[in-house]
Structure formats: C-alpha cells, structure tokens
Motif scaffolding. Sequence first.
Motif, short mmCIF file in Angstrom:
data_model
loop_
_atom_site.label_atom_id
_atom_site.label_comp_id
_atom_site.label_asym_id
_atom_site.label_seq_id
_atom_site.Cartn_x
_atom_site.Cartn_y
_atom_site.Cartn_z
N CYS A 78 0.43 -1.45 6.54
CA CYS A 78 -0.87 -1.41 5.86
C CYS A 78 -0.92 -2.28 4.60
N CYS A 115 0.88 -1.17 0.00
CA CYS A 115 0.00 0.00 0.00
C CYS A 115 0.92 1.22 0.00
N ALA A 170 -0.02 4.66 2.16
CA ALA A 170 -0.44 4.53 3.55
C ALA A 170 -0.09 5.78 4.35
N THR A 219 -7.12 2.93 6.44
CA THR A 219 -6.86 2.11 5.24
C THR A 219 -8.00 1.14 4.99
N THR A 220 -8.41 1.06 3.73
CA THR A 220 -9.43 0.10 3.29
C THR A 220 -8.91 -0.63 2.04
N TRP A 221 -9.05 -1.97 2.03
CA TRP A 221 -8.65 -2.78 0.88
C TRP A 221 -9.89 -3.32 0.18
N CYS A 241 -5.86 -0.25 -2.51
CA CYS A 241 -5.62 0.24 -1.16
C CYS A 241 -6.09 1.71 -1.13
N ARG A 242 -7.12 1.97 -0.34
CA ARG A 242 -7.77 3.29 -0.34
C ARG A 242 -7.62 3.95 1.03
N GLN A 243 -7.32 5.24 1.03
CA GLN A 243 -7.14 5.99 2.27
C GLN A 243 -8.31 6.96 2.47
N CYS A 257 -2.84 2.67 10.13
CA CYS A 257 -3.67 1.92 9.19
C CYS A 257 -5.16 2.03 9.51
#
Length: 336
Positions: free
Chosen positions: A89, A42, A45, A52-54, A106-108, A49
Amino acid sequence: MSDECRVCLLGLIFLSSLLTGISGVNETHVFISSGENVRLPCNNALHDCNSTTWNYNRFRESAAVELIRLGIKKKDTERHESMSMGSDCSLNIRNISTEDYGYYTCRQYVNHTQVNDTHVYLHVLHVSSSQTEISAGLSVTLFCQLYSYPRVSCDDLIRSERIQLFWVNQAGVKLTRSDSRYQISSSSDRCIITLNTTLLNEDDNREWRCEVTQRDQVKTSVTYTVKSSARRETPVIAVISVSVAVLAVLLAAVLWLIWRKRADNKRGTDGEAVSSVKDENDDKRTYETINMDTPAAARDHEQTDDVTYTEVSSSSKKPVKSLKDHNDTVTYATIR
C-alpha cells in the motif's frame, strides 16, 4: 467478516491510532534528490489495499488532491502516470521533481468510515547553477535548496527536525566559511545554501556535493560536476576542421579533372584531320567530296565536247580518314 470481528478490528485500529499519535510514529519525513524514484510508506495499512486512499497537499491553504481512492489510482490527476501503489500500500513516484514535494496522507477506511491516517512529508533536494557557460576564470554560484511542506516555516521545520544543509568537496570534507576560496551563505529560512567560487583550470570534472542531514544522519545528497564549456566545444571544432579539409580536397580534385578535360580537348583539336571524325553511334553523317578531274595531258588528246566530268560524293557513318593516309592510286576515266 462477521460484525463481531469488524468491531474488534475497529477497536484495534483506534487503539493503534492513539498509540501512534502519542509516539509520533504516524508521521514520517522522506528526503529524496530530484530525478530519483521514491517510496512513501503507509504505516497503517490493513490486510489489503482496497481500503487505502492517498491524498496530497503542497500548501497548507490548498485543498487535498486525491491520488488513489480505495486502492484504485485516479487518472485525472497531474503526473498520475508516474505514480503507482505497491503491494504494501506504499505510494511509489518515479523521477521526482521539485513539483512533487509536499504533504501526503495514507488514509484507511473500514465500511466507508475513516479509521486512521499516516502522514508523510516529502522533502526534495535540488541543485542549480547561476552559469550556463562554465570555464576557468569565471565566478560560479551553486544553489542547493530543500523543497519542503511548510507546517509553519522552513526555519521552524529545520529546528524541530534538526535538519542541516551543507556543501562538501569530492573528498567528503565539509566546506566552511573559513575557506578563503569558497563563499558559503544560507537564506534567512535556512532552506537554501549557496556556494560561490572562481573556477580554476584544475576544476574541470571536479565534484561538489550538497548534503542534507536529519539529526546528524545523511538523508540524501546531490552532486554537481564541473564541465568546462571550452572542453565541450573542442570536438565540435575538430569536426569542423576535418570537414573543411575534406571539402578542400574535393574541390582540388574537381578543378584538376576540369583542367585535364580541357587539356585533352585541346590536344584532340590540334591533331584533328581535315575530314571530320564522328563516333560510330553518332546519328550525324560525315560527307567527303572527291573531285575527279581529267588531267590536262589527257584532255589534249580528246575531244572536248565528248568529255564528261563527274563529281563523286561518298558518305559513311564511320570516321573517314584523310586522303593523305590512303596509299590507293586514283585512276581517271575518260568517257566519250
């Protein structure tokens, strides 16, 4: 965190997003062989974390599946037990299968607002065989397939990323179509490469390896080792042979014991005395009848009506020997 700092952080994230979008750094290709463990990075990051979303997509038309939301793993997803998030993350997946290839994001989030994405394309390399029974003289075909997320098509992906698939022998020499022993062919989209050959006796334990390269750098490989079916069956045949031999010995021993027992019983019957012999612990009693008659010479001198003849019966639990074995003298009594 103060509002001013949050504004500064958002500004930096957006700037980073623009820069990485231009340079293409936010897009990563990861190659892995089936059965191995993989780490998906990620690159965007934040300091922890919790933001953090996956997400995961296998096909372009399918909806995204949320694997991890704000640092917490979702337990209602397929194969959630094999997934975890690292301290940086990253997304870690154990024992990769061909079902895990696809497009990961991987989204923040900052203050519940999406600020940046990192895209990871996971490619899984897998080798299979057309034959379940392997032995010399048989023709075998090995299939090497690269499972990839189709942005447009596998062929476009291979061209844009300069991906190649090829077979090498155990010495690391690339197998080509010019070799008369091997027939090398590729699928129309170039994501499958096959190797066909007729096995020889010396091919037992031989290795052939399928490799994938990106821009002329080897990313991962899968090795196929030839294991002759005949060799694998040899220990089984040996075990069966030993078992049959052991059973034959045991059967011979049983038959010999039966024959010996019958022979002993026959000898015991031939030498048996007139009187029956029983064990001391036997509950049955053995009876021996001794008739004691007065001799004729004695009867001539005595009155017939005054003589009483007596029959004596004796019984004992102990074996009674034959009268022939006794040396005692029998005395006859006359009763008047």
